[in-house]
Design an enzyme around this catalytic site. Structure first.
Site, PDB file in Angstrom:
ATOM      1  CG  ASP A  36      -4.719 -13.888  -7.672  1.00  0.00           C
ATOM      2  OD1 ASP A  36      -4.323 -12.851  -8.496  1.00  0.00           O
ATOM      3  OD2 ASP A  36      -4.484 -13.808  -6.259  1.00  0.00           O
ATOM      4  CB  SER A  97      -5.719 -15.985  -3.822  1.00  0.00           C
ATOM      5  OG  SER A  97      -6.056 -15.265  -4.824  1.00  0.00           O
ATOM      6  CG  ASP A 158      -2.556 -14.865  -1.359  1.00  0.00           C
ATOM      7  OD1 ASP A 158      -3.790 -14.728  -1.304  1.00  0.00           O
ATOM      8  OD2 ASP A 158      -1.531 -14.191  -1.977  1.00  0.00           O
ATOM      9  CD1 TRP A 301      -1.133  -7.318 -16.583  1.00  0.00           C
ATOM     10  CD2 TRP A 301      -1.074  -8.281 -14.557  1.00  0.00           C
ATOM     11  NE1 TRP A 301      -0.078  -7.343 -16.264  1.00  0.00           N
ATOM     12  CE2 TRP A 301       0.138  -7.655 -15.139  1.00  0.00           C
ATOM     13  CE3 TRP A 301      -1.300  -8.591 -13.282  1.00  0.00           C
ATOM     14  CZ2 TRP A 301       1.279  -7.986 -14.383  1.00  0.00           C
ATOM     15  CZ3 TRP A 301       0.085  -8.826 -12.726  1.00  0.00           C
ATOM     16  CH2 TRP A 301       1.131  -8.462 -13.240  1.00  0.00           C
TER      17      TRP A 301
HETATM   18  C1  FRU Z   1      -2.658 -11.544  -5.839  1.00  0.00           C
HETATM   19  C2  FRU Z   1      -3.378 -11.151  -4.866  1.00  0.00           C
HETATM   20  C3  FRU Z   1      -3.426 -12.158  -3.601  1.00  0.00           C
HETATM   21  C4  FRU Z   1      -4.728 -11.698  -3.047  1.00  0.00           C
HETATM   22  C5  FRU Z   1      -5.830 -11.643  -3.974  1.00  0.00           C
HETATM   23  C6  FRU Z   1      -6.830 -10.441  -3.798  1.00  0.00           C
HETATM   24  O1  FRU Z   1      -2.963 -10.936  -6.979  1.00  0.00           O
HETATM   25  O2  FRU Z   1      -3.321  -9.758  -4.520  1.00  0.00           O
HETATM   26  O3  FRU Z   1      -2.301 -11.820  -2.752  1.00  0.00           O
HETATM   27  O4  FRU Z   1      -5.149 -12.727  -2.169  1.00  0.00           O
HETATM   28  O5  FRU Z   1      -4.856 -10.925  -5.198  1.00  0.00           O
HETATM   29  O6  FRU Z   1      -7.695 -10.385  -4.817  1.00  0.00           O
END
Ligand code: FRU
Length: 475
Positions: A36, A97, A158, A301
């Site tokens: 992310d 994140s 997040d 990705w």
């Molecule tokens: C989204 C996620 C978030 C998390 C992060 C971990 O892709 O799963 O919810 O904080 O990636 O890398």
């Protein structure tokens, strides 16, 4: 002293014809894993972009925040790691994140501290140790130590900060185990006396029980990476990423208004919503709100098998920045950031060989119903627009995805928007990443390994249409 290199030395020393990796997209210069985008920020004349990063392998794990910065959104400098998990803190299993804010003049990361293995985090703060934001130092105590008691959750993470009517609020992505499962976005009131005062839980902003959410943001068990930004007046866009059966699936949006609700806020959808990007390699977008536009980056990705990424030494990049806003008629405008015109170099005409990085622009005017125009990127990919049906299709049957992630997929992806008699298709390709936007309305991102090679052509494949096509190589 932060480690500073030019973006993607991974590509330096390679033949200029190498199309196996992006050159202009933000990703860790040292290779390995990237997911992310986190906390885009404009500070002291530079854009800063952070991202989820495993510095040790090209697979997800041991998550740090990587960092790149740019003065113009085109040329990026990699600064290595900005935030590392600490064995002594509640982020010992990962700095997941979050976002950034400038608090008392100091850029501050607001992020998910992970110290459990069930996806339930805390909200932690980390202050920039220097004005160039080279390194964040975490405060030892979380501002939100965990979810509200008595909730049976399968995700809580997040944090995303925004300002509503002069006050600071936060969103946190969540999913309830019971009753469904049912994804949710929680609202918190950020400490009035300062960011580092405890925050107050203020209920749900929106959950999947709302019919508009059930229609536009499902199926999902949890909503990850919520983002919320104003479009105009009192209309806002809420973006969530759909997590289902442990798999990151896709990102969707809803537009609506915010209404005070008890101690908190509720999001009242106005019925508009859908996929934010119609390709299969786009997730976890986040936003930087500017005066006249909102910039959005997503994570793209790889569509190849994990072993192939491990062998290549890298996986994942951020998309090019996009501008989200409204067209004059009130529909959602989705465009490449205007600065990306700065990438344009040597002109490319139809029939020319494709360089590794380039832009194609095709104006289409339908002269009869169902006129269809196909832009071919060598043999690998065909992009088709049908203005009177309002569709944009990416056909990759010649170059199928080899990853089962996010789900087994069809050979084509079709996006449908409003019917029109014409419009402009812009396609930006950088090695394996293909980003197409039709008429500033529909975006579609996919990764194609190997990156498209050969000549590009424009064909009218159904009914009558006029086309005007131009292209530009990117250095
Ligand atoms: C989204 C996620 C978030 C998390 C992060 C971990 O892709 O799963 O919810 O904080 O990636 O890398």
């Amino acid at each position: 002293m932060p480690h500073v290199t030019h973006l993607a030395p991974h590509t330096t020393g390679r033949a200029p014809t190498d199309r196996s990796a992006p050159r202009h997209h933000v990703r860790p210069a040292a290779g390995n894993w990237c997911n992310d985008p986190n906390g885009p920020l404009f500070h002291d004349g530079r854009y800063h972009l952070f991202f989820q990063h495993n510095p040790h392998a090209a697979v997800w794990g041991d998550i740090h925040w990587g960092h790149a910065s740019s003065a113009d959104l085109v040329h990026w400098t990699d600064h290595g790691i900005a935030l590392a998990p600490s064995p002594r803190l509640p982020d010992r299993l990962g700095a997941w994140s979050g976002c950034t804010v400038v608090d008392g003049g100091v850029p501050t990361a607001v992020y998910t501290g992970m110290d459990r293995d069930d996806g339930i985090g805390s909200v932690m703060l980390a202050r920039a140790a220097d004005p160039s934001v080279g390194r964040f130092e975490a405060l030892p105590r979380p501002v939100v130590p965990g979810p509200p008691p008595d909730l049976d959750l399968l995700a809580f993470r997040d944090p995303y900060l925004f300002t509503y009517e002069g006050e600071r609020w936060a969103l946190i992505g969540a999913g309830h185990r019971a009753a469904g499962p049912r994804p949710d976005v929680f609202v918190y009131r950020v400490g009035a006396g300062g960011l580092d005062e405890p925050w107050r839980y203020a209920g749900s902003l929106l959950d999947a029980g709302h019919p508009a959410a059930a229609r536009h943001a499902m199926p999902a068990e949890a909503w990850e990476c919520p983002a919320l930004f104003p479009l105009d007046g009192d209309r806002w866009m809420l973006v969530v990423s759909l997590w289902i059966a442990g798999v990151t699936y896709t990102a969707t949006y809803l537009t609506g208004t915010l209404r005070p609700h008890g101690e908190g806020l509720r999001f009242a959808p106005d019925g508009t919503g859908g996929l934010l990007d119609h390709g299969r390699d786009f997730y976890a977008p986040t936003a930087l709100v500017e005066q006249d536009r909102t910039l959005v980056w997503g994570w793209s990705w790889e569509s190849r098998a994990e072993e192939a990424s491990v062998a290549a030494g890298w996986a994942g990049c951020l998309t090019y920045p996009r501008e989200l806003g409204l067209h004059p008629d009130g529909t959602v405008r989705h465009a490449f950031a205007r600065e990306l015109l700065g990438l344009r170099g040597r002109e490319l005409g139809p029939g020319d060989r494709l360089p590794p990085s380039y832009e194609l622009q095709v104006d289409v005017r339908a002269q009869a119903p169902d006129a269809e125009v196909t832009v071919r990127l060598g043999r690998a990919v065909a992009l088709r627009v049908n203005p009177t049906r309002g569709t944009l299709t990416l056909d990759r049957s010649a170059t199928p995805a080899t990853a089962p992630h996010p789900y087994p997929r069809t050979a084509t992806a079709t996006a449908t928007g409003p019917a029109a008699t014409g419009g402009r298709l812009r396609v930006l390709v950088d090695g394996p990443i293909v980003e197409a936007i039709w008429d500033e309305r529909l975006a579609l991102t996919e990764k194609v390994h190997p990156g498209p090679e050969g000549e590009w052509t424009v064909e009218v494949t159904q009914s009558a249409a006029q086309t005007a096509a131009r292209g530009w190589a990117h250095a």
